[in-house]
Design a protein around this motif. Structure first.
Motif, PDB file in Angstrom:
ATOM      1  N   SER A 152      36.885  38.643  48.254  1.00  0.00           N
ATOM      2  CA  SER A 152      38.290  39.288  47.752  1.00  0.00           C
ATOM      3  C   SER A 152      39.405  38.737  46.905  1.00  0.00           C
ATOM      4  O   SER A 152      40.377  39.427  45.861  1.00  0.00           O
ATOM      5  N   SER A 170      50.396  38.454  50.761  1.00  0.00           N
ATOM      6  CA  SER A 170      50.501  38.331  49.582  1.00  0.00           C
ATOM      7  C   SER A 170      50.718  39.509  48.440  1.00  0.00           C
ATOM      8  O   SER A 170      51.094  39.605  47.719  1.00  0.00           O
ATOM      9  N   ARG A 171      51.725  40.633  49.393  1.00  0.00           N
ATOM     10  CA  ARG A 171      52.355  41.493  48.469  1.00  0.00           C
ATOM     11  C   ARG A 171      53.921  41.094  48.091  1.00  0.00           C
ATOM     12  O   ARG A 171      53.414  41.984  47.289  1.00  0.00           O
ATOM     13  N   PHE A 206      46.949  35.556  40.716  1.00  0.00           N
ATOM     14  CA  PHE A 206      45.778  36.092  40.862  1.00  0.00           C
ATOM     15  C   PHE A 206      44.007  35.768  39.796  1.00  0.00           C
ATOM     16  O   PHE A 206      44.314  35.062  38.873  1.00  0.00           O
ATOM     17  N   ILE A 257      46.752  38.614  53.210  1.00  0.00           N
ATOM     18  CA  ILE A 257      46.741  40.181  52.506  1.00  0.00           C
ATOM     19  C   ILE A 257      47.909  40.720  52.439  1.00  0.00           C
ATOM     20  O   ILE A 257      48.164  41.312  51.479  1.00  0.00           O
ATOM     21  N   SER A 314      37.656  39.552  43.670  1.00  0.00           N
ATOM     22  CA  SER A 314      37.886  40.783  43.132  1.00  0.00           C
ATOM     23  C   SER A 314      39.566  41.219  43.242  1.00  0.00           C
ATOM     24  O   SER A 314      40.040  42.257  42.273  1.00  0.00           O
ATOM     25  N   ASN A 315      40.170  40.468  43.100  1.00  0.00           N
ATOM     26  CA  ASN A 315      41.884  40.159  43.106  1.00  0.00           C
ATOM     27  C   ASN A 315      42.710  40.527  44.005  1.00  0.00           C
ATOM     28  O   ASN A 315      44.043  41.430  43.286  1.00  0.00           O
ATOM     29  N   THR A 316      42.265  41.148  45.153  1.00  0.00           N
ATOM     30  CA  THR A 316      43.472  41.071  45.941  1.00  0.00           C
ATOM     31  C   THR A 316      43.549  40.029  46.580  1.00  0.00           C
ATOM     32  O   THR A 316      44.289  40.597  48.187  1.00  0.00           O
ATOM     33  N   LEU A 317      43.685  39.123  46.494  1.00  0.00           N
ATOM     34  CA  LEU A 317      43.664  37.908  47.467  1.00  0.00           C
ATOM     35  C   LEU A 317      44.019  36.621  45.996  1.00  0.00           C
ATOM     36  O   LEU A 317      43.729  36.152  45.370  1.00  0.00           O
TER      37      LEU A 317
END
Length: 232
Positions: A132, A202-203, A210, A199, A135-138
């Protein structure tokens, strides 16, 4: 002489570990993966839902070249770089592909002259964290946090013949899958719950980093922005 006790959980008895036997696509390449924690070794022994064994060794570390990724001189990005070099990642975007190459080039450590590596274990859900992040989501702060939750995620890996020669077999004890396979599953479930919470959090992060930030800014290992996140 400095001797430590190492435990290796598996489905069979290993009296003489062999450097030629092992998976080259494991966390730090081919090696003998151990822990100092009894509960962790028991879980590893039963992770395939079979009865297992914990093999116990005395390990003389005197004179060995040891890379301790957890001693404060390295960061989670150094661990990530090794993981990217040896493990197979799902690189499903251009960002992930670029991150794979950049992190290895700028954060990887050459293991050629080391006998032992001490670091995090990317087992089960912990590997999902790593994927993650790439993939730049975490974000980096969350990746660092989940890997520091407890010593159950730490391992000691013997990677040289010199190191293998120092492993002195002591004994083996059996492990009951009806007790330790459920514990293995419970640990994985807990890790996944932590992942989902991170997750979600992190928003709302505004001052985190990131992997795309690392690429855009061409950050290096000693970048103060990375140091701030990892050592706050």
């Amino acid at each position: 002489m400095s001797t430590v006790k190492l435990l290796h959980g598996t489905d069979h008895i290993i009296e003489v570990p062999d450097i030629h036997i092992g998976n080259p696509k494991n966390d730090y390449g081919k090696g003998f993966y151990c822990t100092k924690i009894d509960e962790m070794a028991r879980e590893w022994a039963c992770k395939q839902n079979t009865h297992g064994f914990v093999n116990i060794y005395d390990f003389d570390t005197s004179g060995l070249n040891i890379l301790d990724l957890l001693d404060g001189n390295y960061t989670v990005l150094n661990w990530m770089a090794l993981l990217l070099r040896y493990r197979t990642f799902k690189l499903d975007s251009e960002v992930a592909i670029d991150a794979h190459d950049y992190i290895i080039e700028h954060f990887a450590i050459d293991l050629t002259n080391y006998d032992v590596v001490i670091g995090y274990r990317a087992d089960d859900s912990y590997f999902q964290y790593a994927e993650s992040f790439v993939s730049n989501t975490l974000p980096l702060r969350s990746l660092n946090k989940v890997l520091r939750l407890g010593k159950l995620g730490e391992q000691t890996v013997v990677i040289s013949q010199k190191g293998f020669d120092r492993l002195k077999y002591l004994n083996t004890y059996p492990v009951d899958k009806t007790i330790y396979y459920p514990k293995f599953l419970d640990r994985d479930t807990t890790a996944r719950d932590t992942y989902r919470k991170e997750i979600k959090k992190s928003r709302s992060y505004r001052d985190d980093i990131f992997v795309l930030d690392i690429l855009r800014e061409e950050m290096q290992n000693d970048d103060p922005r990375i140091q701030r996140i990892l050592f706050e």
